[in-house]
Design a protein around this motif. Structure first.
Motif, mmCIF file in Angstrom:
data_model
loop_
_atom_site.group_PDB
_atom_site.id
_atom_site.type_symbol
_atom_site.label_atom_id
_atom_site.label_comp_id
_atom_site.label_asym_id
_atom_site.label_seq_id
_atom_site.Cartn_x
_atom_site.Cartn_y
_atom_site.Cartn_z
ATOM 1 N N GLU A 4 0.823 -1.206 0.000
ATOM 2 C CA GLU A 4 0.000 0.000 0.000
ATOM 3 C C GLU A 4 0.862 1.262 0.000
ATOM 4 O O GLU A 4 0.567 2.222 -0.701
ATOM 5 N N ASP A 5 1.918 1.250 0.807
ATOM 6 C CA ASP A 5 2.821 2.406 0.863
ATOM 7 C C ASP A 5 3.429 2.680 -0.510
ATOM 8 O O ASP A 5 3.488 3.820 -0.951
ATOM 9 N N LEU A 6 3.873 1.647 -1.167
ATOM 10 C CA LEU A 6 4.550 1.808 -2.453
ATOM 11 C C LEU A 6 3.569 2.088 -3.587
ATOM 12 O O LEU A 6 3.849 2.895 -4.470
ATOM 13 N N HIS A 7 2.419 1.445 -3.563
ATOM 14 C CA HIS A 7 1.466 1.586 -4.665
ATOM 15 C C HIS A 7 0.904 3.003 -4.775
ATOM 16 O O HIS A 7 0.599 3.461 -5.870
ATOM 17 N N TYR A 8 0.795 3.698 -3.655
ATOM 18 C CA TYR A 8 0.132 4.997 -3.659
ATOM 19 C C TYR A 8 1.086 6.184 -3.504
ATOM 20 O O TYR A 8 0.637 7.297 -3.277
ATOM 21 N N VAL A 9 2.380 5.976 -3.673
ATOM 22 C CA VAL A 9 3.328 7.085 -3.553
ATOM 23 C C VAL A 9 3.343 7.914 -4.832
ATOM 24 O O VAL A 9 2.918 7.455 -5.897
ATOM 25 N N ASN A 10 3.864 9.141 -4.729
ATOM 26 C CA ASN A 10 3.981 9.987 -5.921
ATOM 27 C C ASN A 10 5.148 9.503 -6.783
ATOM 28 O O ASN A 10 5.912 8.624 -6.388
ATOM 29 N N SER A 11 5.283 10.081 -7.951
ATOM 30 C CA SER A 11 6.275 9.634 -8.930
ATOM 31 C C SER A 11 7.698 9.674 -8.395
ATOM 32 O O SER A 11 8.480 8.751 -8.619
ATOM 33 N N LYS A 12 8.049 10.752 -7.723
ATOM 34 C CA LYS A 12 9.419 10.900 -7.207
ATOM 35 C C LYS A 12 9.719 9.850 -6.134
ATOM 36 O O LYS A 12 10.777 9.223 -6.152
ATOM 37 N N GLU A 13 8.773 9.649 -5.211
ATOM 38 C CA GLU A 13 8.963 8.642 -4.167
ATOM 39 C C GLU A 13 9.022 7.236 -4.765
ATOM 40 O O GLU A 13 9.793 6.398 -4.315
ATOM 41 N N PHE A 14 8.202 6.983 -5.777
ATOM 42 C CA PHE A 14 8.208 5.686 -6.452
ATOM 43 C C PHE A 14 9.578 5.442 -7.085
ATOM 44 O O PHE A 14 10.166 4.382 -6.921
ATOM 45 N N ARG A 15 10.081 6.448 -7.802
ATOM 46 C CA ARG A 15 11.395 6.318 -8.427
ATOM 47 C C ARG A 15 12.461 6.041 -7.369
ATOM 48 O O ARG A 15 13.293 5.138 -7.548
ATOM 49 N N ASN A 16 12.452 6.788 -6.297
ATOM 50 C CA ASN A 16 13.444 6.593 -5.235
ATOM 51 C C ASN A 16 13.383 5.179 -4.672
ATOM 52 O O ASN A 16 14.418 4.542 -4.447
ATOM 53 N N ALA A 17 12.161 4.690 -4.446
ATOM 54 C CA ALA A 17 12.001 3.340 -3.899
ATOM 55 C C ALA A 17 12.532 2.293 -4.875
ATOM 56 O O ALA A 17 13.276 1.384 -4.485
ATOM 57 N N ILE A 18 12.172 2.413 -6.135
ATOM 58 C CA ILE A 18 12.612 1.428 -7.130
ATOM 59 C C ILE A 18 14.127 1.467 -7.279
ATOM 60 O O ILE A 18 14.785 0.413 -7.315
ATOM 61 N N GLU A 19 14.697 2.660 -7.344
ATOM 62 C CA GLU A 19 16.158 2.752 -7.471
ATOM 63 C C GLU A 19 16.855 2.173 -6.243
ATOM 64 O O GLU A 19 17.937 1.599 -6.366
ATOM 65 N N TYR A 20 16.254 2.281 -5.092
ATOM 66 C CA TYR A 20 16.812 1.674 -3.888
ATOM 67 C C TYR A 20 16.837 0.148 -4.028
ATOM 68 O O TYR A 20 17.850 -0.495 -3.761
ATOM 69 N N PHE A 21 15.735 -0.423 -4.489
ATOM 70 C CA PHE A 21 15.647 -1.881 -4.597
ATOM 71 C C PHE A 21 16.437 -2.434 -5.773
ATOM 72 O O PHE A 21 16.826 -3.598 -5.769
ATOM 73 N N VAL A 22 16.706 -1.636 -6.775
ATOM 74 C CA VAL A 22 17.507 -2.084 -7.914
ATOM 75 C C VAL A 22 18.982 -2.187 -7.530
ATOM 76 O O VAL A 22 19.723 -2.969 -8.111
ATOM 77 N N ASP A 23 19.387 -1.436 -6.518
ATOM 78 C CA ASP A 23 20.780 -1.465 -6.063
ATOM 79 C C ASP A 23 20.983 -2.687 -5.173
ATOM 80 O O ASP A 23 20.531 -2.729 -4.029
ATOM 81 N N LYS A 24 21.667 -3.690 -5.695
ATOM 82 C CA LYS A 24 21.831 -4.943 -4.951
ATOM 83 C C LYS A 24 22.710 -4.788 -3.709
ATOM 84 O O LYS A 24 22.769 -5.685 -2.881
ATOM 85 N N ASN A 25 23.373 -3.648 -3.574
ATOM 86 C CA ASN A 25 24.180 -3.404 -2.386
ATOM 87 C C ASN A 25 23.344 -2.959 -1.185
ATOM 88 O O ASN A 25 23.835 -2.960 -0.061
ATOM 89 N N ASN A 26 22.098 -2.572 -1.408
ATOM 90 C CA ASN A 26 21.214 -2.179 -0.314
ATOM 91 C C ASN A 26 20.631 -3.422 0.343
ATOM 92 O O ASN A 26 20.506 -4.474 -0.282
ATOM 93 N N GLU A 27 20.253 -3.271 1.598
ATOM 94 C CA GLU A 27 19.655 -4.386 2.323
ATOM 95 C C GLU A 27 18.158 -4.173 2.452
ATOM 96 O O GLU A 27 17.694 -3.083 2.786
ATOM 97 N N TYR A 28 17.408 -5.231 2.146
ATOM 98 C CA TYR A 28 15.958 -5.195 2.283
ATOM 99 C C TYR A 28 15.488 -6.612 2.533
ATOM 100 O O TYR A 28 16.151 -7.593 2.193
ATOM 101 N N SER A 29 14.330 -6.700 3.135
ATOM 102 C CA SER A 29 13.808 -8.011 3.502
ATOM 103 C C SER A 29 13.138 -8.686 2.305
ATOM 104 O O SER A 29 12.800 -8.041 1.309
ATOM 105 N N LYS A 30 12.923 -9.961 2.455
ATOM 106 C CA LYS A 30 12.201 -10.725 1.433
ATOM 107 C C LYS A 30 10.792 -10.154 1.276
ATOM 108 O O LYS A 30 10.284 -10.037 0.163
ATOM 109 N N GLU A 31 10.159 -9.773 2.379
ATOM 110 C CA GLU A 31 8.807 -9.202 2.330
ATOM 111 C C GLU A 31 8.801 -7.863 1.586
ATOM 112 O O GLU A 31 7.903 -7.615 0.773
#
Length: 112
Positions: A4-31
């Motif tokens: 829900e947080d990701l689906h309803y964010v504005n364009s800039k926040e969406f881009r930031n989130a996607i670029e964060y997850f595309v960087d394999k050096n960042n840590e994020y959970s399976k969920e």
């Protein structure tokens, strides 16, 4: 980040989130990764459905040949898009490729 947080964010926040997850050096959970996958899949499918509806409407109203000519004209109508395609075609780094595609969207969104 939830779906829900990701689906309803504005364009800039969406881009930031996607670029964060595309960087394999960042840590994020399976969920978190699952939520991003679901969001991207949902947005992609929504766009495919919209494009298919538009195409069917064009074919119904103008015929297949005219529709094909129209889509070809659209594909060849933007110097910005042509330049963006050239820039992204040579990218080997996926993080840079995704960022360049976001840049291209921003350029295409600008009013001439």
């Amino acid at each position: 980040m939830s779906y829900e947080d990701l689906h309803y964010v504005n364009s800039k926040e969406f881009r930031n989130a996607i670029e964060y997850f595309v960087d394999k050096n960042n840590e994020y959970s399976k969920e978190e990764l699952y939520n991003v996958f679901i969001t991207i899949t949902r947005r992609y499918l929504d766009e495919v459905i919209s494009a298919r509806q538009l195409e069917k409407l064009f074919v119904k109203n103008y015929g297949e040949d005219a529709t094909n000519e129209f889509y070809e004209a659209v594909a060849n109508s933007s110097e910005t898009l042509s330049e963006g395609d050239i820039n992204t075609a040579s990218q080997k780094d996926l993080r840079t490729l995704i960022s360049a595609q976001f840049d291209l969207i921003e350029e295409l969104n600008k009013k001439d």
